[in-house]
Structures are given as C-alpha cells and as structure tokens.
Design a protein around this motif. Sequence first.
Motif, PDB file in Angstrom:
ATOM      1  N   UNK A   1      31.257  36.854  34.628  1.00 52.88           N
ATOM      2  CA  UNK A   1      32.549  37.402  34.858  1.00 52.88           C
ATOM      3  C   UNK A   1      33.690  36.114  34.979  1.00 52.88           C
ATOM      4  N   UNK A   2      34.781  36.455  34.516  1.00 52.46           N
ATOM      5  CA  UNK A   2      35.737  35.308  34.502  1.00 52.46           C
ATOM      6  C   UNK A   2      36.191  34.810  35.960  1.00 52.46           C
ATOM      7  N   UNK A   3      36.513  33.572  36.071  1.00 52.19           N
ATOM      8  CA  UNK A   3      37.168  33.131  37.135  1.00 52.19           C
ATOM      9  C   UNK A   3      38.474  33.991  37.804  1.00 52.19           C
ATOM     10  N   UNK A   4      38.387  34.058  38.977  1.00 51.06           N
ATOM     11  CA  UNK A   4      39.376  34.655  39.736  1.00 51.06           C
ATOM     12  C   UNK A   4      40.683  33.900  40.186  1.00 51.06           C
ATOM     13  N   UNK A   5      41.727  34.295  39.691  1.00 57.58           N
ATOM     14  CA  UNK A   5      42.998  33.488  39.949  1.00 57.58           C
ATOM     15  C   UNK A   5      43.890  34.361  40.865  1.00 57.58           C
ATOM     16  N   UNK A   6      44.944  33.814  41.623  1.00 52.78           N
ATOM     17  CA  UNK A   6      45.694  34.765  42.553  1.00 52.78           C
ATOM     18  C   UNK A   6      46.364  35.785  41.616  1.00 52.78           C
ATOM     19  N   UNK A   7      46.800  35.405  40.309  1.00 55.23           N
ATOM     20  CA  UNK A   7      47.450  36.327  39.400  1.00 55.23           C
ATOM     21  C   UNK A   7      46.493  37.491  39.080  1.00 55.23           C
ATOM     22  N   UNK A   8      45.379  37.158  38.839  1.00 57.51           N
ATOM     23  CA  UNK A   8      44.476  38.297  38.286  1.00 57.51           C
ATOM     24  C   UNK A   8      44.028  39.026  39.681  1.00 57.51           C
ATOM     25  N   UNK A   9      43.907  38.432  40.805  1.00 55.85           N
ATOM     26  CA  UNK A   9      43.769  39.284  41.810  1.00 55.85           C
ATOM     27  C   UNK A   9      44.756  40.377  42.346  1.00 55.85           C
ATOM     28  N   UNK A  10      46.142  39.552  42.083  1.00 60.85           N
ATOM     29  CA  UNK A  10      47.220  40.601  42.263  1.00 60.85           C
ATOM     30  C   UNK A  10      47.178  41.767  41.304  1.00 60.85           C
ATOM     31  N   UNK A  11      46.927  41.364  40.009  1.00 62.46           N
ATOM     32  CA  UNK A  11      46.834  42.581  39.176  1.00 62.46           C
ATOM     33  C   UNK A  11      45.609  43.593  39.410  1.00 62.46           C
ATOM     34  N   UNK A  12      44.453  43.065  39.706  1.00 60.26           N
ATOM     35  CA  UNK A  12      43.326  43.922  40.028  1.00 60.26           C
ATOM     36  C   UNK A  12      44.002  44.643  41.105  1.00 60.26           C
ATOM     37  N   UNK A  13      44.377  44.345  42.287  1.00 63.41           N
ATOM     38  CA  UNK A  13      44.995  45.058  43.431  1.00 63.41           C
ATOM     39  C   UNK A  13      45.834  46.185  42.944  1.00 63.41           C
ATOM     40  N   UNK A  14      46.866  45.899  42.258  1.00 67.13           N
ATOM     41  CA  UNK A  14      47.671  46.876  41.749  1.00 67.13           C
ATOM     42  C   UNK A  14      47.236  47.957  40.770  1.00 67.13           C
ATOM     43  N   UNK A  15      45.843  47.563  40.156  1.00 68.24           N
ATOM     44  CA  UNK A  15      45.203  48.647  39.216  1.00 68.24           C
ATOM     45  C   UNK A  15      44.625  49.590  40.435  1.00 68.24           C
ATOM     46  N   UNK A  16      44.340  49.303  41.481  1.00 66.34           N
ATOM     47  CA  UNK A  16      43.645  49.926  42.416  1.00 66.34           C
ATOM     48  C   UNK A  16      44.554  50.543  43.536  1.00 66.34           C
ATOM     49  N   UNK A  32      43.986  37.367  56.508  1.00 64.40           N
ATOM     50  CA  UNK A  32      44.466  35.979  56.211  1.00 64.40           C
ATOM     51  C   UNK A  32      43.828  35.243  54.876  1.00 64.40           C
ATOM     52  N   UNK A  33      42.707  35.239  54.748  1.00 60.93           N
ATOM     53  CA  UNK A  33      41.768  34.756  53.582  1.00 60.93           C
ATOM     54  C   UNK A  33      42.514  35.357  52.314  1.00 60.93           C
ATOM     55  N   UNK A  34      42.615  36.661  52.060  1.00 60.43           N
ATOM     56  CA  UNK A  34      43.276  37.098  50.938  1.00 60.43           C
ATOM     57  C   UNK A  34      44.682  36.639  50.702  1.00 60.43           C
ATOM     58  N   UNK A  35      45.583  36.667  51.840  1.00 59.06           N
ATOM     59  CA  UNK A  35      46.718  36.316  51.835  1.00 59.06           C
ATOM     60  C   UNK A  35      46.801  34.728  51.255  1.00 59.06           C
ATOM     61  N   UNK A  42      43.632  28.986  47.142  1.00 63.12           N
ATOM     62  CA  UNK A  42      42.656  28.189  47.740  1.00 63.12           C
ATOM     63  C   UNK A  42      41.733  29.349  48.504  1.00 63.12           C
ATOM     64  N   UNK A  43      40.516  29.258  47.883  1.00 64.45           N
ATOM     65  CA  UNK A  43      39.337  30.282  48.518  1.00 64.45           C
ATOM     66  C   UNK A  43      38.146  29.560  48.122  1.00 64.45           C
ATOM     67  N   UNK A  44      37.084  29.626  48.862  1.00 59.71           N
ATOM     68  CA  UNK A  44      35.562  29.351  48.512  1.00 59.71           C
ATOM     69  C   UNK A  44      35.117  30.151  47.310  1.00 59.71           C
ATOM     70  N   UNK A  45      34.173  29.786  46.691  1.00 62.55           N
ATOM     71  CA  UNK A  45      33.409  30.439  45.605  1.00 62.55           C
ATOM     72  C   UNK A  45      32.875  31.713  46.106  1.00 62.55           C
ATOM     73  N   UNK A  46      32.447  31.558  47.404  1.00 62.11           N
ATOM     74  CA  UNK A  46      31.668  32.507  47.854  1.00 62.11           C
ATOM     75  C   UNK A  46      32.658  33.760  48.167  1.00 62.11           C
ATOM     76  N   UNK A  47      33.974  33.546  48.890  1.00 58.91           N
ATOM     77  CA  UNK A  47      35.077  34.445  48.894  1.00 58.91           C
ATOM     78  C   UNK A  47      35.361  34.891  47.724  1.00 58.91           C
TER      79      UNK A  47
END
Length: 77
Positions: A1-16, A32-35, A42-47
């Motif tokens: 799976x591809x690396x998660x970026x803030x932009x991709x994260x917002x796109x995925x949230x929008x889809x759902x 607060x971690x998501x925000x 900034x986020x850990x790989x686990x997150x």
Amino acid sequence: MADLTPEANRAARAILKWSVRELADAAGIAFTTVHRFESTGTATETTKEKIKAAYAAHNVEITNGEYTGARLKLKKD
C-alpha cells in the motif's frame, strides 16, 4: 500500500464523509493525533498503519500514482 500523506488522508476521509473525530474513532487513535498529522504531516508509522487499516476496512485505498490520493475499491461480484 502507498505511503499515507496528509492530502491522501483528507481525500480518503472525504470519500467516506468522515470527520476527523470519526476517523480517530475508527482507527483507535486520538482526535488530536489525526489533526496534527493533517496539519503538519507528522505521525508515527504505527499511527499511519492504523489509519490505513481503518480505511481498508471500508474499501478505501491510499494510492500514489502520478499524485497522492485515495480511491474507493469496487467489490467484485
């Protein structure tokens, strides 16, 4: 799976149609971690893995084609 970026994260949230809080609940992480991730990248790989797993459970995939993004995976009949 591809690396998660803030932009991709917002796109995925929008889809759902998920709020930041809904994503946090689905991923089992703090709001607060998501925000922070969406604001600073900034986020850990686990997150990131927890976030991607929450999307995958709802058939949303993070992609890195020409640009980073997300897509809804169609179920095969």
